[in-house]
Design an enzyme around this catalytic site. Sequence first.
Site, mmCIF file in Angstrom:
data_model
loop_
_atom_site.group_PDB
_atom_site.id
_atom_site.type_symbol
_atom_site.label_atom_id
_atom_site.label_comp_id
_atom_site.label_asym_id
_atom_site.label_seq_id
_atom_site.Cartn_x
_atom_site.Cartn_y
_atom_site.Cartn_z
ATOM 1 N N GLY A 1 28.367 15.634 -19.437
ATOM 2 C CA GLY A 1 29.374 15.483 -20.485
ATOM 3 C C GLY A 1 30.813 15.684 -20.026
ATOM 4 C CG MET B 1 22.390 8.097 -18.509
ATOM 5 S SD MET B 1 23.647 6.895 -17.942
ATOM 6 C CE MET B 1 22.842 6.282 -16.467
ATOM 7 N NE ARG B 2 16.181 6.272 -24.042
ATOM 8 C CZ ARG B 2 15.032 6.121 -23.376
ATOM 9 N NH1 ARG B 2 14.908 6.596 -22.151
ATOM 10 N NH2 ARG B 2 14.019 5.490 -23.930
ATOM 11 C CB ILE B 3 18.886 0.001 -22.699
ATOM 12 C CG1 ILE B 3 19.320 0.074 -21.224
ATOM 13 C CG2 ILE B 3 19.121 -1.396 -23.270
ATOM 14 C CD1 ILE B 3 18.563 -0.862 -20.305
ATOM 15 C CG LEU B 4 22.190 2.081 -27.524
ATOM 16 C CD1 LEU B 4 23.668 2.256 -27.833
ATOM 17 C CD2 LEU B 4 21.343 3.054 -28.327
ATOM 18 C CG ASN C 1 29.034 2.320 -21.877
ATOM 19 O OD1 ASN C 1 28.775 3.535 -21.817
ATOM 20 N ND2 ASN C 1 28.569 1.459 -20.976
ATOM 21 C CG HIS D 1 29.141 0.301 -16.196
ATOM 22 N ND1 HIS D 1 27.821 0.709 -16.303
ATOM 23 C CD2 HIS D 1 29.199 -0.521 -15.120
ATOM 24 C CE1 HIS D 1 27.118 0.143 -15.338
ATOM 25 N NE2 HIS D 1 27.933 -0.612 -14.606
ATOM 26 C CB SER E 1 34.801 -1.140 -16.628
ATOM 27 O OG SER E 1 34.936 -1.719 -15.345
ATOM 28 C CG ASP F 1 26.507 -1.813 -18.506
ATOM 29 O OD1 ASP F 1 26.786 -1.007 -19.414
ATOM 30 O OD2 ASP F 1 25.692 -1.560 -17.608
ATOM 31 C CD GLU G 1 33.235 7.621 -14.612
ATOM 32 O OE1 GLU G 1 32.731 7.999 -15.682
ATOM 33 O OE2 GLU G 1 32.551 7.382 -13.597
HETATM 34 C C1 GAR Z 1 29.677 8.789 -15.602
HETATM 35 O O1 GAR Z 1 29.961 8.520 -14.259
HETATM 36 C C2 GAR Z 1 29.535 7.490 -16.373
HETATM 37 O O2 GAR Z 1 30.409 6.492 -15.941
HETATM 38 C C3 GAR Z 1 28.116 7.131 -16.082
HETATM 39 O O3 GAR Z 1 27.402 8.337 -16.139
HETATM 40 C C4 GAR Z 1 28.272 9.404 -15.731
HETATM 41 C C5 GAR Z 1 28.234 10.484 -16.797
HETATM 42 O O4 GAR Z 1 28.926 11.626 -16.395
HETATM 43 N N1 GAR Z 1 27.622 6.181 -17.040
HETATM 44 C C6 GAR Z 1 26.725 5.257 -16.764
HETATM 45 O O5 GAR Z 1 26.223 5.134 -15.663
HETATM 46 C C7 GAR Z 1 26.368 4.359 -17.919
HETATM 47 N N2 GAR Z 1 25.577 3.258 -17.487
HETATM 48 P P1 GAR Z 1 29.373 12.713 -17.462
HETATM 49 O O6 GAR Z 1 28.106 13.090 -18.248
HETATM 50 O O7 GAR Z 1 29.865 13.866 -16.634
HETATM 51 O O8 GAR Z 1 30.424 12.111 -18.330
#
Ligand code: GAR
Length: 197
Positions: free
Chosen positions: A13, A91-94, A108, A110, A137, A146, A175
């Site tokens: 998170g 990390m679930r596909i909707l 989202n 990515h 992104s 995505d 990010e």
């Molecule tokens: C982040 O790097 C995000 O971009 C990625 O998961 C990580 C979550 O980190 N998301 C994906 O891969 C989505 N397909 P966080 O829980 O510390 O924010």
Amino acid sequence: MTLRVAILISGGGSNMGALVRSMEGEHPARPCLVVSNVPLAGGLKKAETLGIPTACVDHRPFGADRAGFEAALQEILEAHTPDIVCLAGFMRILTPDFVARWEGRMLNIHPSLLPKYRGLNTHARAIAAGDAEAGCSVHMVTAALDAGPVLGQARLPILPDDTPDTLAIRILPFEHQLYPAVLRRFAIGDHTPVILP
Ligand code: GAR
């Protein structure tokens, strides 16, 4: 009118934390809920510490019943009446049905320079391809994975000794800048892409 933002997570998170901390003062939105599909996700504790209501919808008891999982998720979301839903390491596909309910209101983040490397293992794929740059992104969520309109990107060079892990660590702070910057614009209806640095 102050907009309400729900944030969906599966893990630590850190992006959720960056979003929550950004929504203060003159910001047009406020966090209303953090939901995880993973009961032990570190982000849930983090959200509690930040004073945000939390909920968990564990996907595992639903097995292959995606519609059942999403109905439970939808019920919790509706109870908190968000205007915007931010997926932040969710990390679930909707399913297209769920996405349709929030289309135009769901974002989202990515970890790739979309349209490159949709799906998983983005950093390993960028390194294997010999790319000079990687990044992240933020995009609007549509039914295709995505693939929705990109609202912002941050890029950085891939170094000769980068591994997927070092690249992930170096991209994460970008990010944390990008997602709040995009959300701030999105909340006032501005879809002009944010380009960082
Ligand atoms: C982040 O790097 C995000 O971009 C990625 O998961 C990580 C979550 O980190 N998301 C994906 O891969 C989505 N397909 P966080 O829980 O510390 O924010």
